[in-house]
Design a protein around this motif. Sequence first.
Motif, PDB file in Angstrom:
ATOM      1  N   HIS A 296       0.860  -1.184   0.000  1.00  0.00           N
ATOM      2  CA  HIS A 296       0.000   0.000   0.000  1.00  0.00           C
ATOM      3  C   HIS A 296       0.895   1.232   0.000  1.00  0.00           C
ATOM      4  O   HIS A 296       1.570   1.514   0.990  1.00  0.00           O
ATOM      5  CB  HIS A 296      -0.907   0.005   1.234  1.00  0.00           C
ATOM      6  CG  HIS A 296      -1.724  -1.232   1.360  1.00  0.00           C
ATOM      7  ND1 HIS A 296      -2.841  -1.466   0.597  1.00  0.00           N
ATOM      8  CD2 HIS A 296      -1.574  -2.319   2.147  1.00  0.00           C
ATOM      9  CE1 HIS A 296      -3.358  -2.630   0.915  1.00  0.00           C
ATOM     10  NE2 HIS A 296      -2.601  -3.176   1.850  1.00  0.00           N
ATOM     11  N   TYR A 297       0.930   1.925  -1.119  1.00  0.00           N
ATOM     12  CA  TYR A 297       1.725   3.134  -1.242  1.00  0.00           C
ATOM     13  C   TYR A 297       0.890   4.220  -1.885  1.00  0.00           C
ATOM     14  O   TYR A 297       0.016   3.961  -2.703  1.00  0.00           O
ATOM     15  CB  TYR A 297       2.963   2.907  -2.120  1.00  0.00           C
ATOM     16  CG  TYR A 297       3.980   2.001  -1.498  1.00  0.00           C
ATOM     17  CD1 TYR A 297       4.817   2.462  -0.506  1.00  0.00           C
ATOM     18  CD2 TYR A 297       4.098   0.685  -1.907  1.00  0.00           C
ATOM     19  CE1 TYR A 297       5.754   1.631   0.080  1.00  0.00           C
ATOM     20  CE2 TYR A 297       5.035  -0.152  -1.333  1.00  0.00           C
ATOM     21  CZ  TYR A 297       5.859   0.329  -0.348  1.00  0.00           C
ATOM     22  OH  TYR A 297       6.783  -0.493   0.218  1.00  0.00           O
ATOM     23  N   ALA A 298       1.168   5.424  -1.510  1.00  0.00           N
ATOM     24  CA  ALA A 298       0.570   6.588  -2.150  1.00  0.00           C
ATOM     25  C   ALA A 298       1.645   7.657  -2.203  1.00  0.00           C
ATOM     26  O   ALA A 298       2.558   7.687  -1.381  1.00  0.00           O
ATOM     27  CB  ALA A 298      -0.629   7.081  -1.356  1.00  0.00           C
ATOM     28  N   GLY A 299       1.549   8.526  -3.171  1.00  0.00           N
ATOM     29  CA  GLY A 299       2.545   9.572  -3.255  1.00  0.00           C
ATOM     30  C   GLY A 299       2.150  10.639  -4.253  1.00  0.00           C
ATOM     31  O   GLY A 299       1.169  10.509  -4.979  1.00  0.00           O
ATOM     32  N   TRP A 300       2.925  11.686  -4.244  1.00  0.00           N
ATOM     33  CA  TRP A 300       2.704  12.777  -5.180  1.00  0.00           C
ATOM     34  C   TRP A 300       4.052  13.396  -5.514  1.00  0.00           C
ATOM     35  O   TRP A 300       5.024  13.254  -4.767  1.00  0.00           O
ATOM     36  CB  TRP A 300       1.737  13.806  -4.615  1.00  0.00           C
ATOM     37  CG  TRP A 300       2.153  14.349  -3.272  1.00  0.00           C
ATOM     38  CD1 TRP A 300       1.811  13.845  -2.048  1.00  0.00           C
ATOM     39  CD2 TRP A 300       3.001  15.456  -3.024  1.00  0.00           C
ATOM     40  NE1 TRP A 300       2.395  14.578  -1.050  1.00  0.00           N
ATOM     41  CE2 TRP A 300       3.123  15.591  -1.624  1.00  0.00           C
ATOM     42  CE3 TRP A 300       3.670  16.356  -3.825  1.00  0.00           C
ATOM     43  CZ2 TRP A 300       3.897  16.579  -1.027  1.00  0.00           C
ATOM     44  CZ3 TRP A 300       4.434  17.351  -3.230  1.00  0.00           C
ATOM     45  CH2 TRP A 300       4.524  17.454  -1.856  1.00  0.00           C
ATOM     46  N   LEU A 301       4.115  14.078  -6.639  1.00  0.00           N
ATOM     47  CA  LEU A 301       5.333  14.734  -7.097  1.00  0.00           C
ATOM     48  C   LEU A 301       4.933  15.977  -7.867  1.00  0.00           C
ATOM     49  O   LEU A 301       4.055  15.921  -8.734  1.00  0.00           O
ATOM     50  CB  LEU A 301       6.144  13.794  -7.997  1.00  0.00           C
ATOM     51  CG  LEU A 301       7.421  14.349  -8.608  1.00  0.00           C
ATOM     52  CD1 LEU A 301       8.436  14.661  -7.529  1.00  0.00           C
ATOM     53  CD2 LEU A 301       7.988  13.351  -9.590  1.00  0.00           C
TER      54      LEU A 301
ATOM     55  N   ALA B 183       7.988  16.450  -3.169  1.00  0.00           N
ATOM     56  CA  ALA B 183       7.558  15.064  -3.304  1.00  0.00           C
ATOM     57  C   ALA B 183       7.151  14.503  -1.948  1.00  0.00           C
ATOM     58  O   ALA B 183       7.665  14.901  -0.915  1.00  0.00           O
ATOM     59  CB  ALA B 183       8.666  14.211  -3.910  1.00  0.00           C
ATOM     60  N   GLY B 184       6.240  13.570  -2.000  1.00  0.00           N
ATOM     61  CA  GLY B 184       5.833  12.861  -0.793  1.00  0.00           C
ATOM     62  C   GLY B 184       5.509  11.423  -1.149  1.00  0.00           C
ATOM     63  O   GLY B 184       4.861  11.161  -2.153  1.00  0.00           O
ATOM     64  N   LEU B 185       6.008  10.492  -0.367  1.00  0.00           N
ATOM     65  CA  LEU B 185       5.731   9.071  -0.586  1.00  0.00           C
ATOM     66  C   LEU B 185       5.329   8.472   0.759  1.00  0.00           C
ATOM     67  O   LEU B 185       6.020   8.676   1.760  1.00  0.00           O
ATOM     68  CB  LEU B 185       6.947   8.337  -1.133  1.00  0.00           C
ATOM     69  CG  LEU B 185       6.796   6.835  -1.329  1.00  0.00           C
ATOM     70  CD1 LEU B 185       5.750   6.545  -2.389  1.00  0.00           C
ATOM     71  CD2 LEU B 185       8.113   6.206  -1.715  1.00  0.00           C
ATOM     72  N   TYR B 186       4.230   7.797   0.769  1.00  0.00           N
ATOM     73  CA  TYR B 186       3.709   7.225   1.987  1.00  0.00           C
ATOM     74  C   TYR B 186       3.497   5.734   1.797  1.00  0.00           C
ATOM     75  O   TYR B 186       3.038   5.301   0.759  1.00  0.00           O
ATOM     76  CB  TYR B 186       2.369   7.886   2.347  1.00  0.00           C
ATOM     77  CG  TYR B 186       2.427   9.388   2.291  1.00  0.00           C
ATOM     78  CD1 TYR B 186       2.960  10.113   3.330  1.00  0.00           C
ATOM     79  CD2 TYR B 186       1.973  10.069   1.161  1.00  0.00           C
ATOM     80  CE1 TYR B 186       3.035  11.492   3.287  1.00  0.00           C
ATOM     81  CE2 TYR B 186       2.045  11.450   1.093  1.00  0.00           C
ATOM     82  CZ  TYR B 186       2.573  12.153   2.167  1.00  0.00           C
ATOM     83  OH  TYR B 186       2.654  13.509   2.099  1.00  0.00           O
TER      84      TYR B 186
END
Length: 75
Positions: free
Chosen positions: A30-35, A69-72
């Motif tokens: 389970h990953y979510a992220g934005w750039l 950027a963010g990665l969760y």
Amino acid sequence: MNTSPWSHHSFTAPFTTTGRAALVKAPPWHYAGWLLNVAFRFDADAAAALVPPAGPTHRDGLRALCRLAGLYGWP
């Protein structure tokens, strides 16, 4: 009953019969992220009034890139 001739239990390489050497554990993942990349040009003299001095300056580089950027991930 599993009748597959494939005796390996790893989901990713390296494939082993025990699955303990796999680089990534089996899913679910389970990953979510934005750039967000913002490239812009600016006037160096106008920008100098907005930022504190940072030592030697290079007036020939009038382009900039800001990358956010963010990665969760969660189990």
